[in-house]
Design an enzyme around this catalytic site. Structure first.
Site, mmCIF file in Angstrom:
data_model
loop_
_atom_site.group_PDB
_atom_site.id
_atom_site.type_symbol
_atom_site.label_atom_id
_atom_site.label_comp_id
_atom_site.label_asym_id
_atom_site.label_seq_id
_atom_site.Cartn_x
_atom_site.Cartn_y
_atom_site.Cartn_z
ATOM 1 C CB ILE A 1 -0.906 0.021 1.289
ATOM 2 C CG1 ILE A 1 -1.746 -1.141 1.124
ATOM 3 C CG2 ILE A 1 -1.678 1.350 1.281
ATOM 4 C CD1 ILE A 1 -2.539 -1.635 2.626
ATOM 5 C CG HIS B 1 3.082 6.968 6.354
ATOM 6 N ND1 HIS B 1 3.150 5.802 6.524
ATOM 7 C CD2 HIS B 1 3.693 7.556 5.427
ATOM 8 C CE1 HIS B 1 3.897 5.317 5.548
ATOM 9 N NE2 HIS B 1 4.318 6.459 4.746
ATOM 10 C CB SER C 1 9.180 -0.856 -2.592
ATOM 11 O OG SER C 1 7.689 -0.243 -2.926
ATOM 12 C CG ASP D 1 0.019 5.349 -4.777
ATOM 13 O OD1 ASP D 1 1.063 5.184 -4.125
ATOM 14 O OD2 ASP D 1 -0.745 6.356 -4.818
#
Length: 231
Positions: free
Chosen positions: A44, A116, A51, A69
């Site tokens: 996610i 986050h 990555s 995303d």
């Protein structure tokens, strides 16, 4: 086989932005998945796709690599043939997460490197961890954002550490039953009858919790009652 660090530091088509110590943590928890069998990896927060490049090389061609995303430009990793698919949507949308799981099945690994925000880090874990494969691995990244005013939105009043710090003691709820402590847990498991149903539903499937600088790793494992072996 190359380590996660070796793959990450080598030239690749897309870039990635990671804290250096994360690379060794990945190896510590991901190495057991490098068996050659197909696995499902969901990240996610794709950003530029670097990555996903590393995951593809690290786990091999049989791995099913997925990204999620809010930015449509993240589809580039799918268009380049690196990811099997990149889903465009918000991790805070429960219906969207359900639709992703309906398509990819139970993930073996989930890496939350998304918004986050405190609400999303906790909410996404609650939505996805129950659907994680039986021996899967779930990683929450960049938990230092607890200190950022812009990332402190919470639907429950709990931040990411409030929630995850509350879990370790839930792993030992069996010991609340006095007769189990005295008798049941001294009896070989195959000789026991019935079930103890005092456990927290989420903690029931947590095998281990690991706290690192800015990262929390939760490994899933089938529940086993304690057994105090008297030799």
């Amino acid at each position: 086989m190359k380590s996660y660090r070796e793959i990450f530091e080598a030239p690749k088509r897309f870039t990635s932005d990671k804290w250096d110590h994360y690379l060794d943590v990945y190896d510590r928890h991901f190495a057991r998945f490098r068996t050659g069998r197909p696995l499902t990896y969901l990240e996610i927060g794709v950003q530029s796709g670097g990555s996903l490049c590393v995951a593809r090389e690290y786990f091999g061609s049989t791995a099913r690599i997925y990204g999620l995303d809010i930015d449509p430009n993240s589809k580039a990793a799918e268009e380049a043939g690196i990811a099997n698919r990149v889903f465009i949507g918000s991790q805070s949308d429960g219906a969207f997460l359900t639709s992703v799981l309906a398509e990819i099945g139970a993930p073996d690994i989930v890496v939350d490197d998304g918004s986050h925000s405190q609400a999303d880090m906790v909410g996404t874990f609650l939505a996805l961890f129950p659907r994680l494969a039986p021996h899967g691995c779930y990683i929450v990244e960049d938990t230092h954002t607890i200190h950022f005013p812009s990332h402190q939105r919470s639907d429950t009043g709990l931040n990411v550490y409030d929630y995850f710090r509350s879990l370790p003691d839930k792993l030992t709820l069996d010991f609340m039953v006095p007769e189990a402590r005295r008798d049941r847990f001294r009896t070989p498991p195959e000789s026991r009858t019935g079930d103890i149903r005092t456990r927290n539903a989420m903690a029931h499937s947590i095998g281990s919790l690991h706290f690192y600088n800015s990262m929390i790793v939760i490994e899933k494992a089938p529940y086993r009652e304690p057994w105090r072996r008297i030799l």
